[in-house]
Design a protein around this motif. Structure first.
Motif, short mmCIF file in Angstrom:
data_model
loop_
_atom_site.label_atom_id
_atom_site.label_comp_id
_atom_site.label_asym_id
_atom_site.label_seq_id
_atom_site.Cartn_x
_atom_site.Cartn_y
_atom_site.Cartn_z
N PHE A 54 -10.59 -0.93 -6.30
CA PHE A 54 -10.86 -2.25 -5.72
C PHE A 54 -12.25 -2.27 -5.07
O PHE A 54 -13.03 -3.19 -5.28
CB PHE A 54 -9.79 -2.65 -4.70
N LYS A 55 -12.55 -1.25 -4.28
CA LYS A 55 -13.84 -1.21 -3.58
C LYS A 55 -15.01 -1.12 -4.56
O LYS A 55 -16.08 -1.64 -4.29
CB LYS A 55 -13.88 -0.06 -2.58
N SER A 56 -14.80 -0.44 -5.69
CA SER A 56 -15.86 -0.35 -6.70
C SER A 56 -16.09 -1.71 -7.36
O SER A 56 -17.23 -2.09 -7.64
CB SER A 56 -15.48 0.66 -7.79
N LYS A 57 -15.02 -2.42 -7.57
CA LYS A 57 -15.10 -3.72 -8.25
C LYS A 57 -15.57 -4.82 -7.30
O LYS A 57 -16.27 -5.74 -7.72
CB LYS A 57 -13.73 -4.06 -8.83
N TYR A 58 -15.16 -4.73 -6.04
CA TYR A 58 -15.49 -5.76 -5.05
C TYR A 58 -16.06 -5.08 -3.78
O TYR A 58 -15.39 -5.05 -2.75
CB TYR A 58 -14.25 -6.59 -4.69
N PRO A 59 -17.27 -4.56 -3.86
CA PRO A 59 -17.81 -3.80 -2.72
C PRO A 59 -18.11 -4.64 -1.48
O PRO A 59 -18.16 -4.11 -0.38
CB PRO A 59 -19.09 -3.19 -3.29
N ASP A 60 -18.29 -5.94 -1.67
CA ASP A 60 -18.65 -6.80 -0.54
C ASP A 60 -17.66 -7.96 -0.45
O ASP A 60 -18.06 -9.12 -0.47
CB ASP A 60 -20.09 -7.31 -0.71
N ALA A 61 -16.39 -7.65 -0.35
CA ALA A 61 -15.34 -8.67 -0.39
C ALA A 61 -14.93 -9.10 1.03
O ALA A 61 -15.13 -8.35 1.99
CB ALA A 61 -14.12 -8.10 -1.12
N PRO A 62 -14.33 -10.28 1.14
CA PRO A 62 -13.86 -10.74 2.46
C PRO A 62 -12.62 -9.98 2.96
O PRO A 62 -12.23 -10.11 4.11
CB PRO A 62 -13.56 -12.21 2.24
N ALA A 63 -12.01 -9.20 2.09
CA ALA A 63 -10.87 -8.35 2.47
C ALA A 63 -10.90 -7.13 1.54
O ALA A 63 -11.54 -7.14 0.50
CB ALA A 63 -9.55 -9.10 2.33
N TYR A 64 -10.20 -6.09 1.96
CA TYR A 64 -10.19 -4.87 1.16
C TYR A 64 -8.87 -4.14 1.38
O TYR A 64 -8.15 -4.40 2.34
CB TYR A 64 -11.39 -3.98 1.49
N LEU A 65 -8.57 -3.25 0.45
CA LEU A 65 -7.34 -2.45 0.53
C LEU A 65 -7.58 -1.21 1.38
O LEU A 65 -8.65 -0.60 1.31
CB LEU A 65 -6.90 -2.01 -0.86
N VAL A 66 -6.58 -0.85 2.17
CA VAL A 66 -6.64 0.36 2.99
C VAL A 66 -5.27 1.04 2.99
O VAL A 66 -4.25 0.40 2.74
CB VAL A 66 -7.05 0.07 4.45
N ARG A 67 -5.29 2.32 3.29
CA ARG A 67 -4.05 3.05 3.54
C ARG A 67 -3.94 3.22 5.04
O ARG A 67 -4.85 3.77 5.68
CB ARG A 67 -4.03 4.41 2.85
N TYR A 68 -2.86 2.76 5.61
CA TYR A 68 -2.65 2.86 7.05
C TYR A 68 -1.99 4.19 7.36
O TYR A 68 -1.10 4.63 6.65
CB TYR A 68 -1.75 1.73 7.55
N ALA A 69 -2.39 4.80 8.45
CA ALA A 69 -1.83 6.08 8.86
C ALA A 69 -0.87 5.87 10.02
O ALA A 69 -0.92 6.57 11.01
CB ALA A 69 -2.95 7.03 9.26
N ASP A 70 -0.01 4.87 9.90
CA ASP A 70 0.95 4.64 10.97
C ASP A 70 2.34 5.07 10.51
O ASP A 70 2.49 5.65 9.45
CB ASP A 70 0.91 3.20 11.46
N ARG A 71 3.32 4.75 11.29
CA ARG A 71 4.67 5.24 11.00
C ARG A 71 5.56 4.20 10.33
O ARG A 71 6.77 4.33 10.34
CB ARG A 71 5.31 5.73 12.28
N THR A 72 4.96 3.17 9.75
CA THR A 72 5.77 2.19 9.03
C THR A 72 5.99 2.69 7.61
O THR A 72 5.41 3.69 7.19
CB THR A 72 5.08 0.82 8.98
N LEU A 73 6.78 1.97 6.89
CA LEU A 73 7.01 2.32 5.49
C LEU A 73 6.09 1.52 4.58
O LEU A 73 6.30 1.46 3.38
CB LEU A 73 8.48 2.05 5.12
N ASN A 74 5.08 0.90 5.14
CA ASN A 74 4.14 0.07 4.40
C ASN A 74 2.78 0.75 4.45
O ASN A 74 1.95 0.44 5.30
CB ASN A 74 4.10 -1.33 5.04
#
Length: 163
Positions: A54-74
């Motif tokens: 995603f970041k390669s395709k849309y490097p300057d986007a209004p939103a981006y995907l991340v992996r959260y390091a919290d304790r949820t299942l999301n």
């Protein structure tokens, strides 16, 4: 539409309720735990590739995907960009998590060209499938760790004659 894969070789590995735990039965649970942890690591690699794509395709986007390091299942979420360039969109709480299927996500998608919007929705479908698989595996790991710990305590109590 995203395809959900059946966990390969899924075995409930539940302890036999009629039997007291043994070293062998606990080793079987530990083997299943190792398999689940390996599956989780593989899913993280797959998710990280999705983020990179995603970041390669849309490097300057209004939103981006991340992996959260919290304790949820999301594990994987969308985050609004904090860049001043996107503040004109009027989206609240830049840098906050956002659901593309929610109200704020709808406003965000409406600002994109039609082709990009459809592509983002494909990323969203993949993200949702990834989160489902990841959550199921994460929960399995959590439950197996707890079960192994409790089975080991029970085995020790049995060895001590129930004292």
């Amino acid at each position: 539409m995203a395809q959900l894969a059946e966990p390969a070789g899924w075995d409930p590995a539940s302890p036999d309720a009629a039997q007291l735990p043994t070293r062998k039965s606990i080793v079987q649970l530990a083997t299943r735990l190792a398999t689940a942890e390996a599956r989780r690591a593989t899913l993280f690699k797959k998710g990280d590739r999705l983020i990179h794509e995603f970041k390669s395709k849309y490097p300057d986007a209004p939103a981006y995907l991340v992996r959260y390091a919290d304790r949820t299942l999301n594990d994987y979420r969308w985050r609004l960009s904090g860049h001043a360039k996107w503040r004109h969109l009027g989206l609240p709480d830049n840098k906050a998590a956002v659901e593309l299927t929610g109200e704020v996500g709808g406003k965000l998608l409406a600002t994109l060209p039609a082709a990009a919007r459809l592509d983002w929705l494909r990323f969203e479908a993949r993200r949702q499938a990834m989160n489902f698989e990841s959550a199921m595996t994460k929960y399995e790991v959590m439950r197996l760790r707890s079960l192994i710990e409790r089975q080991e305590i029970l085995r020790q109590l049995v060895r001590q004659g129930g004292a």
